[in-house]
Write an enzyme that holds these catalytic residues in place. Structure first.
Site, PDB file in Angstrom:
ATOM      1  N   HIS A   4       0.852  -1.194   0.000  1.00  0.00           N
ATOM      2  CA  HIS A   4       0.000   0.000   0.000  1.00  0.00           C
ATOM      3  C   HIS A   4       0.892   1.249   0.000  1.00  0.00           C
ATOM      4  O   HIS A   4       2.072   1.183   0.388  1.00  0.00           O
ATOM      5  CB  HIS A   4      -0.908   0.001   1.239  1.00  0.00           C
ATOM      6  CG  HIS A   4      -2.078  -0.926   1.122  1.00  0.00           C
ATOM      7  ND1 HIS A   4      -3.192  -0.850   1.940  1.00  0.00           N
ATOM      8  CD2 HIS A   4      -2.315  -1.942   0.270  1.00  0.00           C
ATOM      9  CE1 HIS A   4      -4.051  -1.789   1.604  1.00  0.00           C
ATOM     10  NE2 HIS A   4      -3.549  -2.471   0.591  1.00  0.00           N
ATOM     11  N   GLU A  24       0.963   3.877   1.925  1.00  0.00           N
ATOM     12  CA  GLU A  24       1.493   4.294   3.235  1.00  0.00           C
ATOM     13  C   GLU A  24       2.698   3.440   3.644  1.00  0.00           C
ATOM     14  O   GLU A  24       3.688   3.949   4.167  1.00  0.00           O
ATOM     15  CB  GLU A  24       0.415   4.149   4.321  1.00  0.00           C
ATOM     16  CG  GLU A  24      -0.841   4.983   4.094  1.00  0.00           C
ATOM     17  CD  GLU A  24      -1.933   4.191   3.395  1.00  0.00           C
ATOM     18  OE1 GLU A  24      -1.630   3.483   2.400  1.00  0.00           O
ATOM     19  OE2 GLU A  24      -3.095   4.281   3.827  1.00  0.00           O
ATOM     20  N   CYS A  74      -6.117   1.866   5.974  1.00  0.00           N
ATOM     21  CA  CYS A  74      -6.718   0.605   6.427  1.00  0.00           C
ATOM     22  C   CYS A  74      -6.051   0.178   7.740  1.00  0.00           C
ATOM     23  O   CYS A  74      -5.136   0.843   8.233  1.00  0.00           O
ATOM     24  CB  CYS A  74      -6.527  -0.473   5.352  1.00  0.00           C
ATOM     25  SG  CYS A  74      -4.815  -1.046   5.207  1.00  0.00           S
ATOM     26  N   CYS A  92      -2.221  -0.372   7.477  1.00  0.00           N
ATOM     27  CA  CYS A  92      -1.449   0.869   7.376  1.00  0.00           C
ATOM     28  C   CYS A  92      -1.543   1.696   8.659  1.00  0.00           C
ATOM     29  O   CYS A  92      -0.556   2.324   9.067  1.00  0.00           O
ATOM     30  CB  CYS A  92      -1.909   1.668   6.165  1.00  0.00           C
ATOM     31  SG  CYS A  92      -1.487   0.812   4.612  1.00  0.00           S
TER      32      CYS A  92
END
EC number: 3.5.4.33
Lengths: 151, 151
Positions: free
Chosen positions: B55, B57, B85, B88
């Site tokens: 992801h 992040e 999420c 993260c």
């Protein structure tokens, strides 16, 4: 699955946890298993790798996904010596891990049976089968010894 | 912080989100900022990298931690186009991010203002300051367009 198989996978995760603590890291280890074979390995290494995300589960998942050439570990199992934190539980959901086997409980940092209990949240998009307490004493002894030695 | 600075960092995150969608990935981008300078960048790339943890992040945090040579991003801010999420948000806590700035809400997958609301959990070991809704329309348009094009 036979008991000897279960022990074999957790023993490998425990070896990785031991390797982590030999390197000065909190002893947690993990393996990803598909069709009875280990396809990914991870040891906790945030300090050595200058990476706060380098938990054992993340490393094992990344290793397995690279080996399979996909971002979905459908049909794969994750074995880890300690109850996963929120970051790792989230990664387990993203990876679509079929079965999660873990050792010791983590009352402070765990996010499976403790804290946010992530897999019970209505918004979680994937829930693995969960088995806990596997070789929990061995995992807990490694952790206790590690923190005792550092005091 | 001035409004133009805020816009500058989120614009860079939006550019990374756009780059992600140009590569066929869900458009999310993130930057890590220290002392007014961008020290880490990330675009969502799970498909291209065969990595369910890739992801925006996570990528930005890993990039910044490598740049600083540490696993703690103390005093650093994370700017991301979408509500993080659980994975993260957990990484943000592990990294000790000081301030989290995000754009659009993620009602289905978000874990900051939605779902487990991770930073409100008693067991979370670090809570950043949180600012939401920054350039939220721009981030949401990128996402809406991406999913519309794929239908």
């Amino acid at each position: 699955m036979s008991l000897s198989h279960a022990r074999k996978f957790m023993d490998e995760a425990l070896s990785l946890a031991k390797a982590a603590s030999d390197g000065g890291e909190v002893p947690v280890g993990a393996v990803v298993v598909k069709n009875g074979e280990i396809i990914g390995r991870g040891a906790n290494r945030p300090l050595a790798q200058n990476d706060p995300t380098a938990h054992a589960e993340i490393a094992a998942i990344r290793d397995a996904a690279k080996a399979l050439g996909t971002d979905r570990l459908t049909g794969c199992d994750l074995w880890v010596t300690l109850e996963p934190c929120a970051m790792c539980a989230g990664a387990i959901a993203h990876a679509r891990i079929a079965r999660l086997y873990y050792g010791a409980d983590d009352v402070k940092g765990g996010a499976v049976a403790h804290g946010p209990k992530l897999f019970t949240q209505p918004t979680i998009h994937h829930r693995p089968e969960i088995y806990s307490g596997i070789a929990a004493d061995d995992a807990a002894i490694l952790l206790t010894q590690f923190f005792k030695d550092r005091r």
